[in-house]
Structure formats: C-alpha cells, structure tokens
Motif scaffolding. Sequence first.
Motif, PDB file in Angstrom:
ATOM      1  N   VAL A 109       0.528  -1.290  -0.238  1.00 22.88           N
ATOM      2  CA  VAL A 109      -0.015  -0.074   0.059  1.00 22.88           C
ATOM      3  C   VAL A 109       0.870   0.976  -0.092  1.00 22.88           C
ATOM      4  O   VAL A 109       1.520   1.601   0.998  1.00 22.88           O
ATOM      5  N   PRO A 110       0.724   2.334  -0.916  1.00 23.30           N
ATOM      6  CA  PRO A 110       1.957   3.822  -1.093  1.00 23.30           C
ATOM      7  C   PRO A 110       1.768   4.301   0.040  1.00 23.30           C
ATOM      8  O   PRO A 110       0.298   4.282   1.534  1.00 23.30           O
ATOM      9  N   ARG A 111       2.406   5.192   0.820  1.00 23.57           N
ATOM     10  CA  ARG A 111       2.078   6.062   1.476  1.00 23.57           C
ATOM     11  C   ARG A 111       0.754   6.875   1.475  1.00 23.57           C
ATOM     12  O   ARG A 111       0.753   6.844   2.654  1.00 23.57           O
ATOM     13  N   ALA A 112       1.434   7.453   0.519  1.00 28.48           N
ATOM     14  CA  ALA A 112       0.021   8.723   0.587  1.00 28.48           C
ATOM     15  C   ALA A 112      -1.137   7.635   0.654  1.00 28.48           C
ATOM     16  O   ALA A 112      -1.871   8.022   0.990  1.00 28.48           O
ATOM     17  N   SER A 113      -1.034   6.641   0.470  1.00 28.14           N
ATOM     18  CA  SER A 113      -2.550   6.375   1.050  1.00 28.14           C
ATOM     19  C   SER A 113      -2.843   5.198   2.279  1.00 28.14           C
ATOM     20  O   SER A 113      -4.177   5.449   2.518  1.00 28.14           O
ATOM     21  N   VAL A 114      -1.873   6.016   3.024  1.00 23.92           N
ATOM     22  CA  VAL A 114      -2.078   5.278   4.423  1.00 23.92           C
ATOM     23  C   VAL A 114      -2.479   6.388   5.826  1.00 23.92           C
ATOM     24  O   VAL A 114      -1.849   7.295   5.699  1.00 23.92           O
ATOM     25  N   ALA A 115      -3.649   6.783   6.288  1.00 25.28           N
ATOM     26  CA  ALA A 115      -4.288   7.120   7.095  1.00 25.28           C
ATOM     27  C   ALA A 115      -3.526   7.391   8.458  1.00 25.28           C
ATOM     28  O   ALA A 115      -2.961   8.820   8.749  1.00 25.28           O
ATOM     29  N   SER A 116      -3.660   6.425   8.739  1.00 31.22           N
ATOM     30  CA  SER A 116      -2.652   6.303  10.461  1.00 31.22           C
ATOM     31  C   SER A 116      -2.381   4.543  10.582  1.00 31.22           C
ATOM     32  O   SER A 116      -3.053   3.556   9.795  1.00 31.22           O
ATOM     33  N   ILE A 117      -1.984   4.812  11.945  1.00 34.59           N
ATOM     34  CA  ILE A 117      -1.987   3.139  12.221  1.00 34.59           C
ATOM     35  C   ILE A 117      -1.725   3.334  13.491  1.00 34.59           C
ATOM     36  O   ILE A 117      -1.190   4.337  14.437  1.00 34.59           O
ATOM     37  N   ALA A 118      -2.966   2.651  14.356  1.00 34.12           N
ATOM     38  CA  ALA A 118      -2.852   2.887  15.458  1.00 34.12           C
ATOM     39  C   ALA A 118      -3.167   2.252  16.988  1.00 34.12           C
ATOM     40  O   ALA A 118      -3.865   0.473  16.867  1.00 34.12           O
ATOM     41  N   ASP A 119      -3.050   1.628  17.949  1.00 33.83           N
ATOM     42  CA  ASP A 119      -3.506   0.104  19.008  1.00 33.83           C
ATOM     43  C   ASP A 119      -4.635   0.682  19.360  1.00 33.83           C
ATOM     44  O   ASP A 119      -5.316   2.064  19.476  1.00 33.83           O
ATOM     45  N   THR A 120      -5.746  -0.293  18.840  1.00 38.42           N
ATOM     46  CA  THR A 120      -7.131  -0.227  19.402  1.00 38.42           C
ATOM     47  C   THR A 120      -6.946  -0.505  20.770  1.00 38.42           C
ATOM     48  O   THR A 120      -8.146  -0.527  21.273  1.00 38.42           O
ATOM     49  N   VAL A 171      -4.237  -5.699  18.865  1.00 42.95           N
ATOM     50  CA  VAL A 171      -4.507  -5.254  17.881  1.00 42.95           C
ATOM     51  C   VAL A 171      -4.096  -3.935  17.153  1.00 42.95           C
ATOM     52  O   VAL A 171      -4.507  -3.268  18.155  1.00 42.95           O
ATOM     53  N   ALA A 172      -3.728  -3.819  15.905  1.00 44.31           N
ATOM     54  CA  ALA A 172      -3.665  -2.826  15.700  1.00 44.31           C
ATOM     55  C   ALA A 172      -4.621  -2.181  14.705  1.00 44.31           C
ATOM     56  O   ALA A 172      -4.619  -3.394  13.682  1.00 44.31           O
ATOM     57  N   ARG A 173      -4.874  -1.408  14.131  1.00 45.69           N
ATOM     58  CA  ARG A 173      -5.817  -0.901  12.845  1.00 45.69           C
ATOM     59  C   ARG A 173      -4.959   0.344  12.510  1.00 45.69           C
ATOM     60  O   ARG A 173      -4.055   1.354  12.751  1.00 45.69           O
ATOM     61  N   ILE A 174      -5.153  -0.234  10.963  1.00 43.90           N
ATOM     62  CA  ILE A 174      -4.887   0.807   9.867  1.00 43.90           C
ATOM     63  C   ILE A 174      -5.616   1.084   9.466  1.00 43.90           C
ATOM     64  O   ILE A 174      -6.237   0.687   8.267  1.00 43.90           O
TER      65      ILE A 174
END
Length: 171
Positions: free
Chosen positions: A120-131, A141-144
Amino acid sequence: MGFLDKVKAAFTGPDIDIAEEIAKIEPGHQVIGHARVVASAFERGGGVASGPNKLLGKAVEAASTAVSGARHVGGDDGTVARDLPRAADLHVLVLSDRGLSLWDFGMTGTSTPPDHVASVPRASVASIADTGKKAQGGVTVARISFTDGSFFDYRIMEKPDTAFWEAVGRF
C-alpha cells in the motif's frame, strides 16, 4: 544459551535481518520498522468434521468469518482494506519510505527470500494505531486506516512490540 533458547532456535532457525532481506528484493527500500502480524479478520476454514457435522462446521466457519470481517475490516468494495489478503498466515508487516507492505517469510518467519504478499503506498495510509484491544495470547490489535476511509486490523504477534510502535511514530 538456555534450554528455551535452544528449543526456540530448533523451531525458528537463525534470526534474519528483515530490512536486509527486503533490500535484496527491492534495492533502495528503506525499512523503518516491521512486525510479524496475522490479519484479525482472517478467513476461517479447514474444519475436520465429517458427515452432517461437516456441513454445520462450514456454516459456523462462514458465520465466524463474516462477523470477524465486520469488526476488523471496514470500507466499501474496491477500497484498500477490502483488497488486502485475509489469509490466516503469519506475515511480516513492513513500514518503509514507500509505504507498507506484507511479506511471507514462511511458517517459522525465517525463510528467505520472502514472498511479496501486498503493498500500500504511503500516501494511502492515514494512520496506524493501537486499538487498545487484545487478541488470543494477549497480543495487541493494531488498526491501519486508509485515506479512502477503509480500515484493516492486524494482530501484532511480537511481545513486547515497542520497536514497532516507535517505527509507527516515524512513519
């Protein structure tokens, strides 16, 4: 080397340098961080029941897959999250200067060269967070979340996973 270290080495093989292995396949690829992951919404299957129980087993697996998918994958058909694989395989999630990618290093996580699974291109990733939620074994569990409004959850299979979260902060 203690007894448990010897047992672990017998089943997992030598540690490998993930960044080095990725760079061999994609020269210039600057790995920021990585973690071993399993899709939280993995597709259930492979039941061993027979006869009438086999049909019931398939129905339960299908229902479990649907419920899990509704909780751990969001977005419409054709969005980034809906196009990611939901196999129950152990993959390595790599964060890099280019974006994120999934790699298959085999069952023990040490088979090289790895097979590329998805990117997935970096520009398409909004956030990565611990749920804040834990899966079996107490793994995080991490949410992208993606810029198209979709999301995909992964179980981070490494404990402690602090190095991964430090990498997320630099991503």
